[in-house]
Write an enzyme that holds these catalytic residues in place. Structure first.
Site, mmCIF file in Angstrom:
data_model
loop_
_atom_site.group_PDB
_atom_site.id
_atom_site.type_symbol
_atom_site.label_atom_id
_atom_site.label_comp_id
_atom_site.label_asym_id
_atom_site.label_seq_id
_atom_site.Cartn_x
_atom_site.Cartn_y
_atom_site.Cartn_z
ATOM 1 C CE LYS A 27 9.525 -6.989 73.119
ATOM 2 N NZ LYS A 27 8.086 -7.225 73.435
ATOM 3 N NE ARG A 97 8.385 -11.078 76.422
ATOM 4 C CZ ARG A 97 8.182 -11.188 77.729
ATOM 5 N NH1 ARG A 97 8.991 -10.540 78.568
ATOM 6 N NH2 ARG A 97 7.200 -11.920 78.200
ATOM 7 N N GLY A 106 6.515 -11.939 66.166
ATOM 8 C CA GLY A 106 6.660 -13.378 66.069
ATOM 9 C C GLY A 106 7.805 -13.863 65.206
ATOM 10 C CG MET A 108 13.785 -11.722 65.329
ATOM 11 S SD MET A 108 14.759 -10.233 65.561
ATOM 12 C CE MET A 108 13.509 -9.011 65.887
ATOM 13 N NE ARG A 365 3.472 -4.813 69.056
ATOM 14 C CZ ARG A 365 3.910 -6.047 68.900
ATOM 15 N NH1 ARG A 365 5.206 -6.277 68.847
ATOM 16 N NH2 ARG A 365 3.075 -7.060 68.800
ATOM 17 C CG HIS A 483 -3.969 -5.396 26.170
ATOM 18 N ND1 HIS A 483 -4.957 -6.296 26.475
ATOM 19 C CD2 HIS A 483 -4.572 -4.356 25.559
ATOM 20 C CE1 HIS A 483 -6.108 -5.818 26.054
ATOM 21 N NE2 HIS A 483 -5.913 -4.653 25.484
ATOM 22 N NE ARG A 590 -5.147 4.828 27.453
ATOM 23 C CZ ARG A 590 -4.763 4.300 28.622
ATOM 24 N NH1 ARG A 590 -3.509 3.928 28.775
ATOM 25 N NH2 ARG A 590 -5.614 4.164 29.607
ATOM 26 C CB SER A 796 1.665 14.479 28.931
ATOM 27 O OG SER A 796 1.217 13.429 29.759
ATOM 28 C CG ASN A 800 3.425 3.050 30.693
ATOM 29 O OD1 ASN A 800 3.793 3.131 31.854
ATOM 30 N ND2 ASN A 800 2.149 3.020 30.351
ATOM 31 C CB CYS A 863 -0.211 10.371 30.882
ATOM 32 S SG CYS A 863 0.815 10.259 29.403
ATOM 33 C CE1 TYR A 883 -1.265 15.562 33.718
ATOM 34 C CE2 TYR A 883 -0.875 17.912 33.401
ATOM 35 C CZ TYR A 883 -1.028 16.632 32.877
ATOM 36 O OH TYR A 883 -0.949 16.427 31.527
#
Length: 907
Positions: A27, A97, A106, A108, A365, A483, A590, A796, A800, A863, A883
């Site tokens: 501001k 302000r 909103g 503060m 803003r 899963h 898969r 690759s 996980n 992957c 990739y």
């Protein structure tokens, strides 16, 4: 040189500018910038964020010299305004302000009309031409704000919502309106408001034990203290947690001379946007209220009127537009908004006040916008040459892009509903449906035309048909790579997992959340983007998918990015969907997923025969039967991705997953194998493993049963050969999973190469374009990447499992402890959502370096599901991958993230 704590703006110049947001807050920086542009801004000054930092580091004390600089700046404001702060005859009123560097709307505090006291009220009445009603309305607003913000909140008092001082004052005002037969605040007379102010002050003293201050300077410094204190208020802290805003940033405080939109019918206040924030259209859009202060616009007490014909809606179309009511002020406002957008080169959110026909700008803003609007603005502004293509890419966040791809709950309705429970946001968008507790019931209800949400303790591969039929999935257990989460994300389906507050009783067909019980058929609604669970049927809405605009935007992204983007797809339909989203190949196909879902009964039965075989002869027979199903599925997928690479992972099932639980299916399998049920049970028991994720799977299956590897290689090469004969351009890349040593890969590669040569001879062709590589998902493989790369043509990263094995966390059991790790800042975030760059990332980087040192032409991708996470995509770009691969519905997000990573690296 002493640090500058206070920056002045007004009179056509500002001591700061728009680049100083870190110091002046958004501001303050923009007020200074508008002043420098000659925009009519009420004069004032900004106390910097550095003062806020000092305030908290020194027990709420200010740096030496700050108060003197505030006094000095106040004198400058007085000179410009021709009024004096606290002067009985010609008083100047001020507003206080907040203004953090990142917008926190909103969150503060604000205090208006500071400087009104028993001594200055007569002078204000004289200034306003005898308008007592206006002055006492301003005074009652000051008392309400100040007693709430400064006297109560800043003192650390946290009353219940309906018992705070502001609510008590509102009740006094409501009682007066009833007595006077008034509907709105504006119906009260000056005498009414004068009486009300006295009643307010009595109540403040009675409740808070202190007199309302009658000294202008006490009011001013009370307001400044309160705004700084509100940086650590409950709302602000919560908002920062959600938005990821650092606590140490602090807020600035803006002290500005008051201008009044509530001085009569020739005065007004409003909020506007230089473009429509709801859909991105290039139209000046906003609302205003006559005879009102700014807080009235956002309070919703009165229906605001449109600023022009473009802004009209069914709610305000009968009201007179500002363009017609105050044409001179509107014309000036319209000119300023055009100028500001051109200057800032972005859509602006502006606040304005008209005092007796004279326009003042209170704020500008960069305006917040939803996903469809963000994408449209980025594309349009590029075409208008307002911004460069690189800026357009950086203007859209991945979460905004995601909004274009999924239905959402109507935000207005969602805000009004209680969140019953929160889980992990595993699949985006929203969904509403009737609760069911088995996959079979989900399919039955779906076929009856019903919308259902599958509620399970956790899902398993046999649930897949029910998961596909359901609108959404809710599980009590599981993490972001469970899963349910993986499957749902692959389909772009709304899903919440690991929702510990949900207690499922499948036998009774019900679940509990706290003391509430939901039976089968009860309606529930999920917000998969936030992880929120709601009772009942909340309305859904189109998120505003605009395919042409989306495609135009993604083309801009593609021109900037270096990383390729592939998809994880298990069916030809998934492959086609991903290709429509711009996938440049499949990074993970898969093979075992062909045994799930509709039409999979026969091939699944043959797979079970293979798994339950006890001799090489039995197994060979089953493998030969399985061949045609595998070949058919691979051929369809290679055809769908014609000309693009398809990474086909060889079978990697924990074998016990495929043992049937249904007695009829067990009996059928026993008959097919020519054995009795006792023998079948014995063989099934032999397959059970203590830790199947680290058991007989992946490459280990191929080493012990080489005929399984040979069958899959033959299916791949024959499918490719047939497509070549048909004029297609298949490009398979064969991935050997769960490798931990180079000798494993060499063993499998010998089998694959032998089959390849046999296929060429059989079909009379010279070459099938292909690669043989591996998935790096075991820490040992990452460390030995130099050796493994000698036998591999590509790596690759299966992040996980690599994350699971590096951390020692079971990804399906993290729900019991990981939320506390994240909330308690033991870990920065969930490593299954975004790559842990310090640990797992270090292994990845080291693996790439060692792999490419041995094999300079090594192709490298990822992957794991993190391949669609923006922070992980940026990491993949930085470490030099070729990739990333992710589920189909995350492909557009990965394209954007890859482009943003490339642009950020240039900077």
């Amino acid at each position: 040189m002493a640090e500058k704590w206070v920056y002045f703006f007004g009179g056509g110049k500002g001591e700061g500018n728009a680049t100083m947001k870190n110091l002046l807050g958004g501001k303050g920086a923009n007020l200074a910038e508008m002043a420098n542009l000659g925009v009519p801004v009420p004069p004032g000054f900004t106390i910097t964020t550095s003062v806020c930092t000092h305030f908290y580091e020194h027990k709420r004390k200010y740096p030496a010299g700050v108060k003197e600089k505030v006094d000095e700046s106040m004198r400058k404001v007085e000179k410009i305004m021709g009024k004096k702060f606290g002067d009985p005859d010609n008083p100047l009123l001020m507003s206080v302000r907040s203004g953090a560097r990142s917008s926190m709307p909103g969150m503060m505090e604000t205090v208006l009309n500071i400087g009104l006291t028993s001594k200055t009220i007569p002078g204000m009445i004289h200034q306003s031409g005898g308008n007592e009603r206006f002055v006492y309305d301003a005074y009652r607003r000051l008392i309400m704000m100040y007693s709430d913000v400064v006297m109560e909140k800043a003192a650390g008092v946290e009353p219940k919502e309906d018992e705070g001082i502001r609510r008590q004052l509102e009740r006094i005002m409501d009682d007066m309106k009833k007595r006077r037969g008034a509907t709105l605040d504006t119906d009260l007379t000056g005498d009414d408001l004068k009486e009300l102010c006295e009643a307010f002050k009595e109540k403040v003293k009675g409740v808070l034990g202190k007199e309302f201050p009658d000294d202008p300077n006490k009011q001013l410094w009370g307001g400044i203290d309160a705004v700084f204190a509100s940086w650590n208020g409950k709302r602000a802290v919560s908002y920062r947690r959600i938005e990821g805003i650092p606590d140490e940033w602090g807020t600035a405080v803006n002290v500005q001379s008051m201008v009044f939109g509530n001085m009569g019918d020739d005065s007004a206040t409003g909020v506007a946007f230089t473009r429509n924030p709801g859909n991105g259209e290039h139209g000046f859009y906003g609302e205003y209220l006559v005879n009102a202060q700014g807080e009235d616009v956002v309070a919703g007490i009165r229906t605001p009127a449109p600023i022009n014909d473009y802004s009209k809606s069914e709610h305000n179309k009968e009201l007179v537009a500002l363009e017609k009511r105050m044409p001179k002020a509107y014309k000036e406002l319209d000119g300023i908004q055009r100028r500001l957008e051109k200057h800032y080169r972005d859509m602006q959110d502006i606040e304005f006040t008209i005092e007796k026909g004279r326009l003042f700008m209170l704020q500008c803003r960069v305006g917040k916008r939803n996903g469809p609007a963000a994408v449209r603005m980025a594309v349009d502004m590029t075409k208008e040459k307002l911004i460069k293509k690189e800026e357009a890419v950086m203007r859209v966040t991945p979460s905004q892009l995601d909004e274009l791809l999924h239905p959402i709950i109507d935000p207005k309705v969602e805000r009004e509903h209680e969140v019953l429970a929160k889980g992990l946001p595993a699949g985006p968008g929203g969904a509403t449906g009737q609760a069911v507790f088995t996959a079979a019931e989900a399919v039955i209800w779906y076929n009856q035309g019903k919308k259902v949400i599958l509620v399970r303790e956790e899902t398993n591969p046999e649930d897949v048909e029910g998961m596909r039929a359901a609108q959404a999935i809710l599980t009590a257990r599981g993490g972001m790579t469970s899963h349910a989460a993986l499957v749902a994300r692959g389909w772009g389906k709304c899903c919440i997992v690991g929702c510990g507050a949900v207690h499922v009783d499948s036998a009774k067909r019900e679940f509990r959340i706290g003391d509430r019980t939901f039976k089968e058929g009860d309606w529930i609604t999920l917000n998969g983007t936030k992880g929120n669970v709601y009772a009942g049927q909340l309305p859904m809405m189109d998120a505003g998918e605009e395919n042409k605009v989306l495609m135009d935007f993604l083309k801009i992204c593609d021109a900037a990015r270096k990383l390729g983007v592939r998809t994880n797809a298990d069916t030809p339909a998934d492959a086609a969907k991903a290709r429509s989203f711009g996938a440049e190949g499949i990074g993970l196909f898969r093979t075992e997923h062909m045994f799930y879902g509709k039409g999979a009964d026969e091939p699944l039965f043959v797979l079970r025969k293979m798994i339950m075989s006890s001799s090489p002869q039995e197994r060979k027979k089953a493998v030969d039967e399985l061949f045609r199903y595998v070949k058919k599925d691979i051929k369809s997928t290679l055809e769908a991705m014609d000309g693009l690479p398809v990474v086909i992972r060889l079978l990697d099932p924990p074998l016990h997953e495929f043992v049937p639980h249904d007695p009829d299916k067990q009996a059928s399998l026993a008959r097919a194998l020519g054995i009795d049920m006792a023998e079948l049970s014995k063989r099934a028991d032999a397959l059970r493993e203590s830790n199947p994720m680290m058991g007989h799977r992946g490459v280990r299956l191929g080493v012990t049963y080489p005929e399984v590897t040979a069958m899959q290689a033959r299916a791949i090469f024959e499918a490719a050969a047939e497509l070549l004969k048909d004029g297609r351009k298949p490009h398979p890349e064969i991935m050997v999973p769960v490798v931990c040593d180079a000798n494993e890969l060499k063993h499998q590669k010998e089998i694959i190469t032998a089959v390849y040569k046999e296929t060429l001879a059989k079909f009379g062709i010279k070459k099938i374009r292909h690669m043989v590589g591996t998935m790096i998902e075991i820490p040992r493989a990452a460390l030995l990447s130099g050796q493994i790369a000698e036998a591999a043509e590509f790596f690759s990263f299966g992040t996980n499992d690599l994350t699971q094995m590096t951390f020692g966390f079971s990804r399906d059991d993290i729900g019991g402890f990981l939320p506390e790790y994240v909330s308690g800042k033991i870990l920065a975030g969930d490593p299954f959502q975004s790559i842990d760059q310090a640990g797992v990332g270090e292994l990845v980087q080291l693996s790439i370096e060692r792999g490419r040192k041995s094999n300079k032409s090594l192709e490298i991708g990822i992957c794991g599901e993190q391949g669609g996470d923006p922070a992980s995509v940026a990491f993949c770009h930085r470490v030099g991958m070729d990739y990333v691969s992710c589920s189909p519905f995350r492909v557009p997000i990965a394209r954007l993230a890859a482009a943003q990573a490339a642009i950020a690296k240039k900077k």
